[in-house]
Design a protein around this motif. Sequence first.
Motif, short mmCIF file in Angstrom:
data_model
loop_
_atom_site.label_atom_id
_atom_site.label_comp_id
_atom_site.label_asym_id
_atom_site.label_seq_id
_atom_site.Cartn_x
_atom_site.Cartn_y
_atom_site.Cartn_z
N ILE A 265 -7.39 0.85 -8.02
CA ILE A 265 -5.93 -0.23 -7.90
C ILE A 265 -6.10 0.48 -6.07
O ILE A 265 -6.92 -1.26 -4.78
N LEU A 266 -6.44 1.30 -5.31
CA LEU A 266 -6.24 1.99 -4.33
C LEU A 266 -7.14 2.03 -3.78
O LEU A 266 -7.85 1.74 -2.24
N THR A 267 -8.07 2.70 -4.68
CA THR A 267 -9.46 3.26 -3.56
C THR A 267 -9.96 1.51 -3.85
O THR A 267 -11.22 0.77 -2.86
N ILE B 30 0.41 -1.25 0.35
CA ILE B 30 -0.42 -0.42 -0.25
C ILE B 30 0.64 0.77 -0.51
O ILE B 30 0.72 2.26 -0.63
N ALA B 31 1.86 1.63 1.20
CA ALA B 31 2.54 2.37 1.29
C ALA B 31 3.71 2.74 -0.13
O ALA B 31 4.00 3.66 -1.18
N ALA B 32 3.77 1.31 -1.19
CA ALA B 32 4.91 1.44 -2.38
C ALA B 32 3.71 1.74 -3.47
O ALA B 32 4.40 2.77 -4.39
N MET B 33 2.33 1.51 -3.73
CA MET B 33 1.41 1.88 -4.73
C MET B 33 0.59 3.34 -4.24
O MET B 33 1.09 4.36 -4.86
N SER C 207 -5.70 3.75 8.01
CA SER C 207 -4.49 5.35 8.08
C SER C 207 -3.86 5.11 6.34
O SER C 207 -2.75 5.61 6.35
N LEU C 208 -3.90 3.19 7.11
CA LEU C 208 -2.49 3.01 5.21
C LEU C 208 -2.53 3.58 4.50
O LEU C 208 -1.63 4.39 3.35
N TRP C 209 -4.01 3.22 4.20
CA TRP C 209 -4.42 4.17 2.84
C TRP C 209 -4.54 5.34 2.48
O TRP C 209 -5.20 6.63 3.60
N PRO C 210 -4.15 6.04 1.44
CA PRO C 210 -4.02 7.45 1.08
C PRO C 210 -5.40 8.44 0.65
O PRO C 210 -6.88 7.38 0.53
N GLU C 211 -5.65 8.94 1.99
CA GLU C 211 -7.22 9.75 2.06
C GLU C 211 -7.98 10.77 0.65
O GLU C 211 -8.79 10.25 -0.21
N TYR D 45 1.44 6.25 -6.96
CA TYR D 45 0.49 7.53 -7.04
C TYR D 45 1.02 8.49 -7.51
O TYR D 45 0.62 9.58 -8.06
N ALA D 46 1.42 9.32 -6.05
CA ALA D 46 1.80 10.09 -5.76
C ALA D 46 2.51 11.18 -6.96
O ALA D 46 2.78 12.05 -7.94
N ARG D 47 3.40 10.08 -7.72
CA ARG D 47 4.37 10.47 -8.50
C ARG D 47 4.51 10.34 -9.60
O ARG D 47 4.94 10.89 -11.02
N GLU D 48 2.99 10.28 -10.31
CA GLU D 48 2.80 9.30 -11.31
C GLU D 48 1.83 11.01 -12.10
O GLU D 48 1.38 11.46 -11.97
N GLU D 49 2.71 11.01 -13.73
CA GLU D 49 2.73 12.27 -14.85
C GLU D 49 1.34 11.62 -15.32
O GLU D 49 0.58 12.57 -15.97
N ASN D 50 1.55 10.30 -16.45
CA ASN D 50 0.17 10.24 -17.11
C ASN D 50 -1.10 10.05 -16.45
O ASN D 50 -1.24 9.36 -15.15
N PRO D 51 -2.26 11.00 -16.80
CA PRO D 51 -3.05 10.71 -16.08
C PRO D 51 -3.73 9.37 -16.35
O PRO D 51 -4.96 9.47 -14.86
N GLY D 52 -4.07 8.62 -17.80
CA GLY D 52 -4.04 7.78 -17.11
C GLY D 52 -3.72 6.09 -16.32
O GLY D 52 -4.30 5.41 -15.85
N ALA D 53 -2.61 7.16 -16.11
CA ALA D 53 -2.27 5.20 -15.64
C ALA D 53 -2.12 5.99 -14.20
O ALA D 53 -2.35 4.53 -13.00
N LYS D 54 -2.40 7.61 -13.35
CA LYS D 54 -2.27 7.63 -11.83
C LYS D 54 -4.38 7.21 -11.91
O LYS D 54 -4.20 6.92 -10.65
N GLN D 55 -4.50 7.21 -12.39
CA GLN D 55 -6.44 6.60 -13.01
C GLN D 55 -6.27 5.49 -12.05
O GLN D 55 -7.07 4.87 -11.57
N ALA D 56 -5.91 4.42 -12.98
CA ALA D 56 -5.80 2.79 -13.04
C ALA D 56 -5.32 2.72 -11.37
O ALA D 56 -5.72 1.94 -10.84
N ILE D 57 -3.58 3.48 -11.35
CA ILE D 57 -3.33 3.37 -9.82
C ILE D 57 -4.39 3.67 -8.42
O ILE D 57 -4.21 3.25 -7.90
#
Length: 496
Positions: free
Chosen positions: A50-52, A28-31, A299-303, A35-47
Amino acid sequence: MPITEEHVAQSVAEALQYISYYHPPDFIAAMSEAYAREENPGAKQAIGQILTNSRMCALGHRPICQDTGSVNVFVDIGVEAELAWTRPLQEIVDEGSRRAYTHDDNPLRASIVRDPLDARKNTGDNTPAMVQVNMVAGDKVEITVSAKGGGSENKSKFAMLNPSDSIADWVVNTVETLGAGWCPPGMLGIGVGGSVDKSMAMAKAVLNEPIDITELRARGPRDRVEELRLEILDRVNALGIGAQGLGGLTTVLDVKIRHFPTHAASLPVSLIPNCAATRHLHFTLDGSGPAEFAAPDLSLWPEEIASETGDAVRLDLDALDEATLAGLAPGQTVLLNGTLYTGRDAAHKRMVETLDRGEPLPVDLKGRAIYYVGPVDPVRGEVIGPAGPTTSTRMDKFTDRILSETGLKLMVGKAERGEAAIEAIRKHGAVYLIAVGGAAYLVSKAIKSSTPVAYQDLGMEAIYELRVEDMPVTVAVDTKGQSIHEIGPKRWRRSA
């Protein structure tokens, strides 16, 4: 105190239930970092999806992925351990697996077939487990339980390199050919040395080690193995494959390597990827009873996770026409509404056999859409259990025949399609969409009704008629044969 059969069986059962809906905290921490550093909107949405999905599963105690995996159990038995066993360990572990996969409140999908060479009949309870045993020092039994999905398992590779060959070159070149069927972002397990079987066993086992690449990079490598881990990580991520193969900055979260002495003339190397449904848990038995597992802190999951699809186009599956399909472009987000049929490997095989006999199919697919999925059974009033996509390339050999003879116009699955399938899609003016692998519970919430309509004897591979509302997907191949799995990685490829 003796370690009993019940201690083992019940611990394995509870561990399998636990990992079906809880991701490891390090994952969860690595994902979240990816997610925070991803710049491609499509890939960021996919991550984000997965987190949601991961948080939803943790709250709802339902499987992260519809492919609840083959059971892999690694057992280290202390030579001084007091064991009160009369059955073989395989039977004890299988008893635990059986309990987990037939659990009333959270049944897990049975995916194991008894005879791989003939009828391939499902065992019904996901047994037998894949068990590896080592005798070690001590008086305890250490067990690691993992559930390995078929999509990532199918991408395993082995090579007998020359001793002077570059392991990093082979791994990077191999990952580039794997496509996205293993559901990145994930991990790479690499086994080096030993023999063919030893190498593969190490690659599988090392995937259960904690993700620590960020700490490694911060302190710097201490030996050749750590140097190799960083080199492979950076070079693989530079390929630009990205989440779900859409193109992006993160393809792998960590690279794990385990090695063993080998013959002077040999360099056996095994590569096994782990998908976005990374699931494993370690516990120790000392005779005091079955293992106990504490729920992770939410709280491990980003809000703040932007898994929503505000810019998406709604598509009416009950009114598909050439103009609508021609207007879809690779990478575009679409929300599906209406009638969606299911059908994967076994259903496609049976449909083609029916066409071969000149008989009509049990379902009229003209102008319709089909979803490559084998869902988990529903519980507690659910319409359907977790229902994420399966790897679409397994349907490639059927695609031209199905499109040409049934009039099917839209397919939904995961990962890329092969050249023949893409050509069939282009020739027949069809479209291929992808749902996010590793977001099965999230996807299932868009399914409002589910009715079996054909091939019920195939179990989870039967054809169902689904009614979906705003099911999020991405256009992967358009009517012109343009593929996001070619366009995306090329756009995001960079020098390591």
